[in-house]
Design a protein around this motif. Structure first.
Motif, PDB file in Angstrom:
ATOM      1  N   TYR A 249     -30.875 -46.718 -24.203  1.00 11.98           N
ATOM      2  CA  TYR A 249     -31.356 -47.493 -22.826  1.00 11.98           C
ATOM      3  C   TYR A 249     -29.973 -47.731 -22.364  1.00 11.98           C
ATOM      4  O   TYR A 249     -29.785 -49.106 -22.371  1.00 11.98           O
ATOM      5  N   GLU A 250     -29.121 -46.959 -21.999  1.00 15.49           N
ATOM      6  CA  GLU A 250     -27.619 -47.225 -21.698  1.00 15.49           C
ATOM      7  C   GLU A 250     -27.733 -47.365 -20.213  1.00 15.49           C
ATOM      8  O   GLU A 250     -27.610 -46.575 -19.329  1.00 15.49           O
ATOM      9  N   LYS A 251     -27.321 -48.740 -19.739  1.00 16.89           N
ATOM     10  CA  LYS A 251     -27.217 -49.033 -18.315  1.00 16.89           C
ATOM     11  C   LYS A 251     -25.799 -49.392 -18.009  1.00 16.89           C
ATOM     12  O   LYS A 251     -25.339 -50.303 -18.397  1.00 16.89           O
ATOM     13  N   ASP A 252     -25.470 -48.639 -16.897  1.00 11.75           N
ATOM     14  CA  ASP A 252     -24.186 -48.523 -16.469  1.00 11.75           C
ATOM     15  C   ASP A 252     -24.077 -49.784 -15.348  1.00 11.75           C
ATOM     16  O   ASP A 252     -24.999 -50.189 -14.639  1.00 11.75           O
ATOM     17  N   GLU A 282     -28.874 -51.759  -7.157  1.00 13.18           N
ATOM     18  CA  GLU A 282     -29.611 -52.599  -8.120  1.00 13.18           C
ATOM     19  C   GLU A 282     -30.817 -51.782  -8.671  1.00 13.18           C
ATOM     20  O   GLU A 282     -31.586 -51.060  -7.986  1.00 13.18           O
ATOM     21  N   VAL A 283     -31.303 -51.790  -9.888  1.00 13.82           N
ATOM     22  CA  VAL A 283     -32.491 -51.291 -10.538  1.00 13.82           C
ATOM     23  C   VAL A 283     -33.317 -52.580 -10.876  1.00 13.82           C
ATOM     24  O   VAL A 283     -32.854 -53.367 -11.866  1.00 13.82           O
ATOM     25  N   VAL A 284     -34.363 -52.797 -10.096  1.00 13.73           N
ATOM     26  CA  VAL A 284     -35.282 -53.970 -10.279  1.00 13.73           C
ATOM     27  C   VAL A 284     -36.366 -53.105 -11.172  1.00 13.73           C
ATOM     28  O   VAL A 284     -37.115 -52.426 -10.593  1.00 13.73           O
ATOM     29  N   GLY A 285     -36.737 -53.991 -12.410  1.00 16.72           N
ATOM     30  CA  GLY A 285     -37.953 -53.457 -13.377  1.00 16.72           C
ATOM     31  C   GLY A 285     -38.968 -54.308 -12.969  1.00 16.72           C
ATOM     32  O   GLY A 285     -38.794 -55.370 -12.416  1.00 16.72           O
ATOM     33  N   MET A 286     -40.030 -53.574 -13.013  1.00 15.98           N
ATOM     34  CA  MET A 286     -41.488 -54.251 -12.646  1.00 15.98           C
ATOM     35  C   MET A 286     -42.409 -54.017 -13.932  1.00 15.98           C
ATOM     36  O   MET A 286     -42.484 -52.661 -14.217  1.00 15.98           O
ATOM     37  N   VAL A 440     -30.875 -42.336 -13.140  1.00 11.94           N
ATOM     38  CA  VAL A 440     -31.029 -43.825 -12.603  1.00 11.94           C
ATOM     39  C   VAL A 440     -29.831 -44.413 -12.500  1.00 11.94           C
ATOM     40  O   VAL A 440     -29.462 -44.895 -11.524  1.00 11.94           O
ATOM     41  N   ASN A 441     -28.922 -44.269 -13.544  1.00  9.12           N
ATOM     42  CA  ASN A 441     -27.576 -45.064 -13.279  1.00  9.12           C
ATOM     43  C   ASN A 441     -26.750 -44.207 -12.380  1.00  9.12           C
ATOM     44  O   ASN A 441     -25.913 -44.772 -11.498  1.00  9.12           O
ATOM     45  N   TYR A 442     -26.783 -42.828 -12.133  1.00 11.92           N
ATOM     46  CA  TYR A 442     -25.974 -42.195 -11.083  1.00 11.92           C
ATOM     47  C   TYR A 442     -26.561 -42.576  -9.904  1.00 11.92           C
ATOM     48  O   TYR A 442     -25.931 -42.767  -8.908  1.00 11.92           O
ATOM     49  N   LEU A 443     -27.812 -42.612  -9.612  1.00 15.75           N
ATOM     50  CA  LEU A 443     -28.514 -43.027  -8.136  1.00 15.75           C
ATOM     51  C   LEU A 443     -28.246 -44.432  -7.727  1.00 15.75           C
ATOM     52  O   LEU A 443     -27.619 -44.753  -6.763  1.00 15.75           O
ATOM     53  N   ALA A 444     -27.940 -45.400  -8.675  1.00 16.04           N
ATOM     54  CA  ALA A 444     -27.682 -46.642  -8.638  1.00 16.04           C
ATOM     55  C   ALA A 444     -26.230 -46.696  -7.940  1.00 16.04           C
ATOM     56  O   ALA A 444     -25.850 -47.550  -7.192  1.00 16.04           O
TER      57      ALA A 444
END
Length: 500
Positions: A249-252, A282-286, A440-444
């Motif tokens: 789960y590597e978050k840039d 921003e990546v907002v988790g739900m 996901v990282n790319y889109l953010a």
């Protein structure tokens, strides 16, 4: 346990399909009363190997020994007669029939060989259900059961056949956390009663909680077999993909920008008084348990269901979300949870799927501009690294990870400002998950605001900048990435105060 003889051995198994070598010299050895995990990427050969064991496929070469005696299964019935039962990920139950009828299908007890002995049928089925600790009745129609209860019905069916070896293919894929715990307890109980279980799963945290030993397959070949205490998640991942994945789960880090989406006091079918924001990059988790209302919220944001109260704003403009088309036009896109039923048209090509939401923009004088459509498809194939033999390949022929990329590409073609990803990695192997996370990282980084919904807590914690927690239709908490833990998220999701 290491000195125990093997109850079943599959030795040197190979299988070839036209143009594909599915298995090459694979060995699997099972001991009496163990839970044996079988892991590997999609396409590693797990399902093919188990279909050979169950008699659905015949092997090209190799031997199968049961209790030391060589056996040959040319059809599933022969395997069943030897006590080998497979529970597939897709349920084989008949929804209109009762649990009891499903458990004893084809073997209904009869009076004078003519009439069904209904009292005995329900009694025998209920006895099996009671053994599993279930709370539903044998007379219940299967269509009324939850996914977890259907799994229990499948297990009861296996026990009714005097199963000695049960193969369970992704049994937890559609279950909630609490349902997974119940299923695991049942599997441990079966093991303690002498049943051998083959457990196929992409969820390594479950493998390490449950399995006694684990076998890894890669590209149709055996890689390793080890006691679970002598390996690690990182080791298994590297063995499955043939390379190191440092952090699943590597978050840039991305600089969070202006507010894009504002949901204020929104109410609708299955939720009420929900308020939150999503910003650029921003990546907002739900997160929420089944019935928490999280999918209901995103359906309303996408215009699939009507809001009954509150408001939704995009870049400070109030939206009137009367339909999905209104949401798309405003700049909101949704990649739904069930990519096969709702996200893709499986029989259509990769090219057709990607262009589907914007066909109007690709037409001139009523005719589709094929060159423009193809150019668009190539663009997203390259940007998202979609691995497909050609753009004309049907979507159903792709791996789970690549299907998910096509489903996301389809909505990226609409140039969304906010992208909602509902369970984007469900049913995808380890390498496929890493590819989706990379996307996901790319889109953010491109400035897209992302609402990321997942039932896997490690994924939510690892990929989110902030975490929204739902419970019984309400937003009960918001946690920062740096302070959120599995315990704090689950406490909120189960309806407890964060500070209890």
């Amino acid at each position: 346990m290491s000195d125990q003889p093997y109850v079943l051995e599959m030795l040197g198994i190979s299988k070839n399909f036209p143009g594909v070598q599915a298995l090459t010299d694979v060995t699997l050895q099972l001991r009496h009363a163990e839970i044996h995990a079988l892991v590997g990427e999609n396409g590693a050969g797990k399902s093919t190997l188990m279909k050979i064991l169950s008699g659905a496929y015949t092997r090209d070469t190799g031997r199968i020994l049961l209790q030391g005696q060589e056996v040959h299964f040319s059809n599933p019935n022969q395997a069943l007669q030897q006590g080998i039962v497979t529970i597939y990920q897709e349920s084989n139950l008949s929804p209109e029939l009762s649990v009891a009828e499903n458990v004893f299908m084809g073997r209904l007890p009869r009076v004078a060989r003519i009439f069904v002995n209904w009292p005995r049928l329900y009694q025998d089925a209920q006895h099996l259900l009671d053994q599993l600790g279930t709370t539903f009745h044998a007379r219940t129609q299967v269509k009324e059961l939850s996914p977890a209860q259907r799994q229990m019905t499948e297990i009861a069916k296996a026990l009714s056949m005097s199963a000695k070896i049960i193969v369970m293919d992704e049994p937890t894929a559609s279950l909630t956390g609490s349902e997974v715990d119940v299923l695991m307890a049942v599997m441990r109980r079966l093991r303690d009663q002498g049943v051998t279980i083959v457990f196929i799963s992409h969820r390594l945290e479950e493998v390490f909680k449950l399995a006694d030993r684990v076998t890894v397959l890669r590209d149709g070949r055996w890689v390793s077999t080890a006691p679970i205490g002598e390996t690690s998640p990182n080791t298994l991942v590297s063995q499955m993909v043939g390379r190191q994945i440092a952090n699943l789960y590597e978050k840039d880090e991305a600089a969070v920008g202006k507010r894009l989406l504002r949901v204020h006091d929104a109410s609708g079918k299955g939720f009420r008084n929900v308020s939150f924001e999503v910003h650029e990059s921003e990546v907002v988790g739900m997160f929420g348990l089944v019935g928490s209302g999280r999918t209901d919220v995103v359906r309303a944001l996408f215009g699939a269901d009507r809001l009954k109260g509150g408001s939704v704003e995009l870049e400070d403009q109030v939206l009137h979300l009367y339909s999905p088309r209104a949401a798309i036009n405003a700049g909101i896109a949704l990649a739904p949870e069930d990519r096969k039923a709702q996200g893709l048209v499986l029989g259509m090509s990769v090219r057709n799927n990607i262009s589907l939401p914007i066909l109007k923009l690709l037409r001139r004088l009523g005719f589709l501009r094929f060159g423009s459509e193809k150019k668009l498809a190539w663009e997203y194939k390259d940007r998202l690294d979609i691995r497909t033999p050609s753009l004309e390949t049907p979507a159903r022929s792709l791996s789970g990870g690549n299907q998910q990329k096509v489903a996301i590409a389809k909505w990226l073609a609409t140039r969304p400002k906010v992208l909602i990803l509902d369970e984007p990695t469900r049913g995808i192997d380890i390498a496929g998950k890493a590819e989706v996370h990379k996307l996901v990282n790319y889109l953010a980084a491109q400035g897209v605001g992302i609402l990321f919904i997942s039932s896997e807590l490690p994924e939510i914690l690892g990929m989110s900048d902030r975490i929204l927690v739902m419970h019984e239709g309400q937003l009960v908490g918001e946690l920062d990435r740096d302070t959120a833990t599995e315990e704090s998220v689950m406490r909120l999701a189960s309806g407890q105060s964060e500070h209890k």
